[in-house]
Design a protein around this motif. Structure first.
Motif, mmCIF file in Angstrom:
data_model
loop_
_atom_site.group_PDB
_atom_site.id
_atom_site.type_symbol
_atom_site.label_atom_id
_atom_site.label_comp_id
_atom_site.label_asym_id
_atom_site.label_seq_id
_atom_site.Cartn_x
_atom_site.Cartn_y
_atom_site.Cartn_z
ATOM 1 N N ALA A 192 0.822 -1.216 0.000
ATOM 2 C CA ALA A 192 0.000 0.000 0.000
ATOM 3 C C ALA A 192 0.855 1.266 0.000
ATOM 4 C CB ALA A 192 -0.936 -0.004 1.209
ATOM 5 N N ALA A 193 2.063 1.182 0.547
ATOM 6 C CA ALA A 193 2.916 2.372 0.653
ATOM 7 C C ALA A 193 3.706 2.642 -0.619
ATOM 8 C CB ALA A 193 3.893 2.209 1.821
ATOM 9 N N ARG A 194 3.764 1.666 -1.517
ATOM 10 C CA ARG A 194 4.559 1.822 -2.736
ATOM 11 C C ARG A 194 4.062 3.018 -3.558
ATOM 12 N NH1 ARG A 194 9.356 0.174 -3.851
ATOM 13 N NH2 ARG A 194 8.847 -1.959 -3.163
ATOM 14 N N GLY A 195 4.963 3.906 -3.911
ATOM 15 C CA GLY A 195 4.610 5.091 -4.682
ATOM 16 C C GLY A 195 4.101 6.233 -3.837
ATOM 17 N N ARG A 196 3.998 6.005 -2.528
ATOM 18 C CA ARG A 196 3.490 7.053 -1.648
ATOM 19 C C ARG A 196 4.549 7.475 -0.634
ATOM 20 N NH1 ARG A 196 -0.715 3.339 -2.783
ATOM 21 N NH2 ARG A 196 -2.503 4.388 -3.787
ATOM 22 N N GLU B 187 -6.350 6.779 -1.860
ATOM 23 C CA GLU B 187 -5.214 7.143 -1.012
ATOM 24 C C GLU B 187 -5.534 6.917 0.465
ATOM 25 O OE1 GLU B 187 -2.341 7.797 -2.434
ATOM 26 O OE2 GLU B 187 -3.448 7.498 -4.304
ATOM 27 N N LEU B 188 -6.764 7.249 0.865
ATOM 28 C CA LEU B 188 -7.150 7.027 2.262
ATOM 29 C C LEU B 188 -7.184 5.535 2.585
ATOM 30 C CD1 LEU B 188 -10.007 9.684 2.673
ATOM 31 C CD2 LEU B 188 -7.575 9.887 3.259
ATOM 32 N N ALA B 189 -7.654 4.749 1.614
ATOM 33 C CA ALA B 189 -7.669 3.297 1.818
ATOM 34 C C ALA B 189 -6.243 2.760 1.909
ATOM 35 C CB ALA B 189 -8.422 2.612 0.673
ATOM 36 N N ALA B 190 -5.342 3.326 1.104
ATOM 37 C CA ALA B 190 -3.941 2.912 1.166
ATOM 38 C C ALA B 190 -3.344 3.267 2.530
ATOM 39 C CB ALA B 190 -3.141 3.576 0.045
ATOM 40 N N TYR B 191 -3.669 4.445 3.039
ATOM 41 C CA TYR B 191 -3.170 4.841 4.360
ATOM 42 C C TYR B 191 -3.696 3.894 5.438
ATOM 43 C CZ TYR B 191 -2.223 7.582 8.535
ATOM 44 O OH TYR B 191 -1.788 7.981 9.782
ATOM 45 N N THR B 192 -4.978 3.562 5.336
ATOM 46 C CA THR B 192 -5.564 2.619 6.300
ATOM 47 C C THR B 192 -4.875 1.260 6.205
ATOM 48 O OG1 THR B 192 -7.716 3.734 6.198
ATOM 49 C CG2 THR B 192 -7.690 1.461 6.995
ATOM 50 N N ALA B 193 -4.606 0.816 4.984
ATOM 51 C CA ALA B 193 -3.932 -0.471 4.797
ATOM 52 C C ALA B 193 -2.526 -0.435 5.392
ATOM 53 C CB ALA B 193 -3.868 -0.819 3.306
#
Length: 551
Positions: free
Chosen positions: A31-35, A535-541
């Motif tokens: 989930a953090a990849r690219g962020r 993006e919010l879902a990625a942060y939660t993940a």
């Protein structure tokens, strides 16, 4: 992943599920990849790869790496532990160019040695016929793979890389210090201090203790202890040894044997690696609570998109067009003919409801009101406000990710709004069923009035309008009743229809507003809301994955 979990089950102790931790870190990394910063994510991925690779291999062997500087007696210590002269010994220059391995218990170790990258020519099996002192299967170091690393302070870059690689793979690290260089910043800053999260899989050996006067040995050990505590390694044991004289070698061997027998070093090393990587990623990701977009903020964005699409203007035109169309169909025919001269409000916008009055059609980009500069500015403001509101308190990488996602597709705004308006099915131009009945009645009243007019004229011309023989209704000539009644009833019916037309037009406008706003809301969600929610879902993940990794 099945083999990972099977390997992890062999190493689960005290309720710690290594497989679940690795899976949590893997989910967070994905989930953090690219962020988050690539270096942080790449490091976490490397930890995952090493951990899964290690778990697929022998769980009965413990990889013990001996590291140290030139002249520290690292290779001498390795030889003393193995009981064989396997590594060349030197003081003035690095003599260990490549890592050597000594294995107690070869069965199952081949794949592990291959994973470690130790070539066969640098491998020795301790229980082979070279070992004349072997005591059968009862050797205390059964299951140990002992590595002699190159000197970490070597001038050869390849040696540094080899040390760093194997330090990252070993289950247990034994650092050999020299009484004259134990405070050297090279080992403390590069290896010891950064390994505070791994202190449960570390041992520190102060070699050449025989060269230190007995009255100074304890103070020197205390000084080493102080330096390790300053490095955050307060739980790392310090063992005084002399590989040359054999002092402390039995104790060191016993400590290594104890840890190998407990089969905890591999688990502890993987735990430490996963935890360190998760903590590093957690620091980069921040610890702000997870969040979702508020309905109020989404509604404000939908409203801005609706205005940019010209929905209020179109809805107003739909109401006026509906009023005109139905009013023309139900009005007194003469009035209807006159109203037909007025232009249709929708055509003024270069829009049409189509043959069935159910679909907005037009001629390309001019079909709907253009996105005016002021309206586009409001869209940009609402998008920026939404991104700022939902990302408030997040770490900088996530703020940037949310802001970047919120505007990533705004260039499609005009075309997507056009398509949304064209796809919205509205029933603004279709005549209601009662309009046909009213039209029939109106024409009947017109015909009655015309018939009454002609009849009245004939009677008046013949002087028989008041004649008793003329058909009458309540004492009034039927011809006059038809004439006046047709006109009066037509006007009354027209007034009633105007009320019905206004009500119908308002209802049709409300329905058009609902459908158009729904279509536009799909665009706002696709172009902005969905992108932000990804993006919010990625942060939660990331947060959930790190919580599992640090559990």
């Amino acid at each position: 992943m099945t083999s990972l979990l099977e390997g992890a089950k062999k190493l689960v102790t005290r309720g710690t599920d290594i497989g679940a931790r690795i899976e949590g870190l893997d989910a967070a990394t994905y989930a953090a990849r690219g962020r988050l910063d690539d270096s942080v994510v790449d490091h976490a991925q490397a930890v995952i790869d090493r951990a899964t690779g290690r778990l697929r291999l022998s769980a009965t062997h413990t990889v013990v790496a001996i590291g140290g500087a030139t002249g520290s007696g690292k290779s001498s210590t390795f030889n003393a532990l193995t009981g064989l002269e396997l590594s060349a010994v030197g003081v003035r220059r690095p003599t260990t160019s490549w890592a050597s391995a000594c294995v107690w218990g070869r069965d199952g170790a081949e794949e592990l040695l291959e994973w470690l990258g130790i070539p066969p020519r640098h491998q020795t099996t301790r229980d082979s016929m070279l070992d004349s002192g072997r005591r059968g299967a009862d050797s205390e170091l059964d299951g140990v793979v002992l590595l002699d690393l190159p000197d970490h302070d070597s001038t050869e870059v390849a040696h540094h890389l080899e040390v760093d690689r194997l330090v990252g793979l070993a289950d247990l690290l034994v650092w050999v210090l020299d009484p004259q260089k134990y405070a050297d910043a090279a080992i403390h800053d590069r290896y010891l201090a950064p390994s505070a999260d791994h202190q449960d899989v570390m041992l520190v050996v102060l070699n050449h203790i025989d060269t230190v006067p007995e009255e100074r040995r304890q103070s020197m050990l205390d000084d080493v202890r102080r330096l390790l505590d300053a490095d955050g390694l307060d739980r790392v044991p310090v063992l005084p040894v002399s590989a040359r004289q054999g002092i402390g070698i039995a104790e060191l061997r016993a400590e290594i044997a104890r840890r190998a027998a407990e089969k905890q070093s591999t688990r502890a090393r993987i735990d430490a690696d996963v935890r360190a990587a998760a903590l590093q990623m957690s620091e980069a990701a921040g610890d702000a609570p997870t969040r979702v977009l508020s309905p109020e903020r989404v509604s404000a964005l939908d409203e801005a998109f609706a205005e940019a699409a010209g929905v209020p203007t179109i809805v107003d035109a739909v109401e006026r067009s509906t009023r005109m169309r139905i009013g023309r169909a139900t009005a007194w025919p003469v009035v209807g003919w006159l109203s037909g001269i007025k232009p249709d409000p929708l055509r003024h916008l270069d829009l049409d409801l189509g043959a069935d009055g159910r679909q907005l059609t037009g001629k390309g980009r001019s079909s709907a009101p253009q996105v005016a500069q002021v309206q586009r500015a409001r869209v940009d403001t609402e998008v920026r406000t939404l991104a700022d509101d939902v990302s408030s308190g997040l770490a900088t990488p996530w703020v940037e990710a949310v802001q970047r996602a919120s505007v990533s597709r705004l260039d499609e705004l005009g075309d997507r709004l056009d398509a949304a308006l064209a796809s919205a099915a509205i029933e603004a131009g279709r005549l209601p069923f009662w309009a046909g009945l009213v039209r029939v009645v109106q024409w009947l009243l017109v015909l009655a009035s015309l018939a009454g007019l002609v009849w009245t004229g004939v009677l008046a011309g013949s002087g028989k309008l008041q004649d008793a023989d003329t058909p009458q209704v309540a004492g009034v000539a039927l011809a006059l009743v038809l004439l006046v009644g047709g006109i009066v009833l037509g006007l009354v019916l027209g007034l009633v229809c105007r009320l019905l037309v206004a009500r119908t037009a308002r209802a049709r406008a409300d329905e058009a507003d609902h459908r158009l706003r729904g279509a536009v809301a799909e665009v706002s969600h696709e172009l902005v809301v969905d992108q932000v929610e990804i993006e919010l879902a990625a942060y939660t993940a990331v947060r959930n994955g790190l919580s599992r990794a640090l559990a």
